[in-house]
Write an enzyme that holds these catalytic residues in place. Structure first.
Site, PDB file in Angstrom:
ATOM      1  N   GLU A   1       0.848  -1.188   0.000  1.00 13.06           N
ATOM      2  CA  GLU A   1       0.000   0.000   0.000  1.00 13.06           C
ATOM      3  C   GLU A   1       0.884   1.240   0.000  1.00 13.06           C
ATOM      4  O   GLU A   1       2.100   1.142   0.205  1.00 13.06           O
ATOM      5  CB  GLU A   1      -0.981  -0.010   1.180  1.00 13.06           C
ATOM      6  CG  GLU A   1      -0.337  -0.121   2.541  1.00 13.06           C
ATOM      7  CD  GLU A   1      -1.369  -0.296   3.668  1.00 13.06           C
ATOM      8  OE1 GLU A   1      -2.290  -1.116   3.525  1.00 13.06           O
ATOM      9  OE2 GLU A   1      -1.247   0.396   4.679  1.00 13.06           O
TER      10      GLU A   1
ATOM     11  N   HIS B   1       9.218  18.999   5.569  1.00 15.56           N
ATOM     12  CA  HIS B   1       9.811  18.419   4.366  1.00 15.56           C
ATOM     13  C   HIS B   1      10.490  17.091   4.643  1.00 15.56           C
ATOM     14  O   HIS B   1      10.834  16.376   3.719  1.00 15.56           O
ATOM     15  CB  HIS B   1      10.846  19.391   3.789  1.00 15.56           C
ATOM     16  CG  HIS B   1      10.299  20.766   3.550  1.00 15.56           C
ATOM     17  ND1 HIS B   1       9.515  21.057   2.458  1.00 15.56           N
ATOM     18  CD2 HIS B   1      10.398  21.902   4.270  1.00 15.56           C
ATOM     19  CE1 HIS B   1       9.171  22.340   2.521  1.00 15.56           C
ATOM     20  NE2 HIS B   1       9.687  22.870   3.602  1.00 15.56           N
TER      21      HIS B   1
END
Lengths: 288, 381
Positions: free
Chosen positions: A209, A247
């Protein structure tokens, strides 16, 4: 044959006296699993479905040979219980518990590696060898014996894929749930290696997934070493991207993690990737 | 759980990481008062939990008190990438000599904390990571041991620093790592980590995300998290269910995230259907949880049907079915409910569903169940 477990595997159940522990112990016994003992601190000396209960894993190992421990313990004590099992000398630990803190997951993964134990999970449905034994919570009526191995990051998708294979007359050698958490005790590659060496497994279905880079690493293993055909399915192609902040996640994944990245790397490794779930049995029939 | 920049900075500051002088403000008057106290110029920053707010006009540098008021009103009334700020952080503007990047997160494959540093901090850090990965240094940490100051200094030297600045930056990295461990961090990020003209080293922007599964170890933060939620969301959260609202016509309840994603992917293959939500129950299904699931998705007005996809492994799906049946009866539900539920106690589950008028699909293939759903909706039109 099968991987990791079979009908002779001697099993300890930690957290055996809880509601889930009791219910699942009965389901496991019904499938022939050789449960020899259970553990719940403070409940030593009692019995659950005829299985003796001890206060600690160590005590249980003094009375019985134990190959594997399966854990139905609260998330807050999951780390403690895994260490307890490993320190008692148990070599395979299957942590069913959901919502284990990720810092605890990192610790027990590293601890298991250091001590030479295999940790499956957390948030794993467990392992089933249809017709022989079942470790964990997988509903046995979704599976049937055969020669296809399944390895899945998602529990319920593993059930669905197995059931779809069974309706097409294709059984399973062993089905292993990896656990869907941020950090898994054992990664896809390690289970693929076991399937690669198992003479009763003729093909492998890999259910991944979105998120993380386990599928990308599995792809590079398949390319280099896998001797058997692999079919993959990746869930989440249409999943909405989470609202991103910071980030760090993006930097470390370096573009990996999306369904597209996973599918592309699997395809380039020669893996057949099913776009929809019901293509899996058809592809298996073609390649086996 | 993600916390706002000003909350992250409070935690960082307590842990010995220097942050610019500043205060949070709820309106223009408060922002003006804070600015007077700090002295101009100041930076007004929208407090929203989304990246890229600077580029979306959520950060303004201002030089006069009139401008402070104007910028605050503007930021608070603005849509910032789909979010609305209810507070701004007013901070003294720094005289920046250099910007570094420092982030700590979890290496999912290796299963360990990873510290990342770059001498080119700022908003373009992801581009830098992609185009010149050699400008990002990373250190994987052993989860079994603490990290020592010498290891961090050794690592920070890669940025080419020496002397006092080397020690100041190292101290911040070490403190950030301690915060990351202490608060069960998922991401702790300082970007930019600023060196001022006076050679002070400060955290100019902070991102902090804490592991939801570890909230029981941080009761104060947990309380804060629940203060912002409705009672139903709290119940949901405590049982480990996840709900995300989307735009579509099919309400969805699935057991397991993988199954939920696969079900959404399948629904989207039929043009007339689209999921109205993502809802995964986790492994804690009870009748009450399923009632909550039904009610939360029924808050959406334009639903044409509800699709339920469950497996009974750890979940007592027969109990869950009772909750669904109760909501159908109590609300005299008009839209069709289609259910696929297999595993332990499936026959009992089907019976409860059928008695409540649920369309039950009894094979394992989700595609077949979704086609059945499409037929039912089509037939009703």
């Amino acid at each position: 044959m099968s991987i990791l477990v079979d009908k002779s595997t001697r099993v300890l159940v930690q957290g055996i006296t809880g509601k889930i522990g009791r219910t699942q112990t009965d389901y496991m016994l019904k499938e022939g699993t050789k449960i020899v003992a259970g553990v719940t601190p403070g409940k030593g000396g009692t019995e659950i479905s005829g299985i003796p209960v001890f206060d600690t894993a160590k005590e249980a190992t003094l009375h019985f040979q134990i190959d594997l421990s399966v854990l139905f313990v609260p998330a807050g004590v999951a780390k403690d219980s895994v260490i307890e099992a490993i320190d008692a000398g148990i070599k395979i630990v299957v942590l069913i518990t959901e919502h284990t803190p990720v810092h605890d997951e990192m610790f027990i993964k590293a601890y298991a590696e250091k001590k030479g134990a295999l940790l499956i999970g957390p948030t794993t449905p467990g392992i089933i060898v249809p017709g022989q034994c079942k470790i964990g919570i997988l509903p046995a009526n979704m599976f049937c014996p055969g020669d296809v191995g399944i390895i899945s990051r998602s529990g319920t998708l593993a059930y669905e894929v197995a059931a779809n294979l069974c309706s097409n007359g294709i059984g399973q050698s062993t089905v292993v749930g990896m656990g869907a958490d941020m950090v898994a005790g054992t990664n896809l590659v390690e289970i693929l290696k076991l399937f690669n060496e198992d003479d009763k497994t003729k093909a492998v279905v890999l259910i991944g997934e979105v998120g993380g880079s386990q599928e990308e690493e599995a792809a590079s293993f398949v390319k280099k070493e896998m001797k058997k055909p692999v079919v993959a399915y990746i869930a989440g192609a249409s999943a909405p991207p989470g609202k991103r902040m910071g980030h760090a996640g993006a930097i470390i994944e370096g573009g990996k993690g999306s369904a597209k990245s996973k599918i592309d790397s699997l395809l380039s490794a020669g893996v057949r990737v099913a776009k929809m779930l019901d293509e899996i049995p058809l592809i298996i029939k073609e390649i086996k | 759980m993600r916390i706002q920049e000003y909350e992250a900075k409070e935690i960082f500051k307590e842990s010995g990481i220097a942050v610019p002088p500043g205060k949070v403000a709820k309106n223009d008057t408060e922002a003006r008062d804070v600015s007077k106290e700090l002295g101009l110029p100041v930076v007004i920053k929208a407090q929203v939990l989304v990246g890229g707010r600077g580029k979306a006009g959520g950060i303004k540098i201002v030089k006069s008190l009139e401008e402070v008021e104007q910028a605050t009103c503007e930021i608070l009334s603005k849509d910032i990438k789909g979010y609305q700020a209810s507070k701004v952080l007013v901070e003294k503007k720094l005289d920046i000599k250099h910007e570094f990047y420092c982030g700590i997160t979890i290496d999912r494959t290796k299963g360990c904390p990873i510290i990342m540093l770059s001498s080119e901090g700022g908003i373009n850090i992801e581009e830098i990571a992609e185009k010149s990965p050699d400008k990002i240094f990373s250190l994987k940490c052993d989860p079994l041991s603490p990290i020592y100051a010498f290891q961090i200094i050794d690592f920070v030297k890669k940025l080419g620093l020496h002397g006092k600045i080397l020690l100041k930056v190292s101290q911040i990295v070490e403190n950030l790592y301690k915060v990351f461990i202490k608060y069960d961090g998922i991401i702790a990020e300082i970007n930019p980590l600023v060196i001022t003209n006076d050679d002070d080293v400060l955290c100019a922007d902070a991102v902090f995300q804490i592991d939801d599964s570890a909230m029981f170890r941080h009761p104060l933060l947990e309380k804060k998290k629940y203060d912002e939620m409705t009672p139903r969301t709290i119940r949901f959260n405590k049982k480990g269910a996840t709900y995300v609202q989307l735009k579509g016509n099919i309400g969805l309840i699935c057991s397991g995230a993988g199954l939920a994603m696969a079900t959404m992917d399948t629904i989207k293959t039929i043009p007339a259907l689209s999921p109205a939500n993502f809802l995964e129950t986790g492994g804690g299904i009870t009748a009450e949880l399923m009632e909550d699931c039904m009610e939360i998705i029924l808050e959406e007005n334009d639903l044409e049907a509800i699709f339920i996809n469950l497996y009974g492994g750890i979940n007592p799906i027969h109990e869950g079915a009772k909750g669904v049946a109760k909501v159908i009866r109590d609300k005299k539900l008009k839209i069709p409910v289609v259910a696929k539920a297999l595993g332990n106690k499936q026959e009992e589950t089907w019976k409860i569903f059928e008695e409540a008028g649920v369309y039950v699909y009894k094979s394992s293939d989700t595609q077949g169940a979704v086609r059945y759903l499409a037929e039912i909706i089509g037939g009703k039109e």
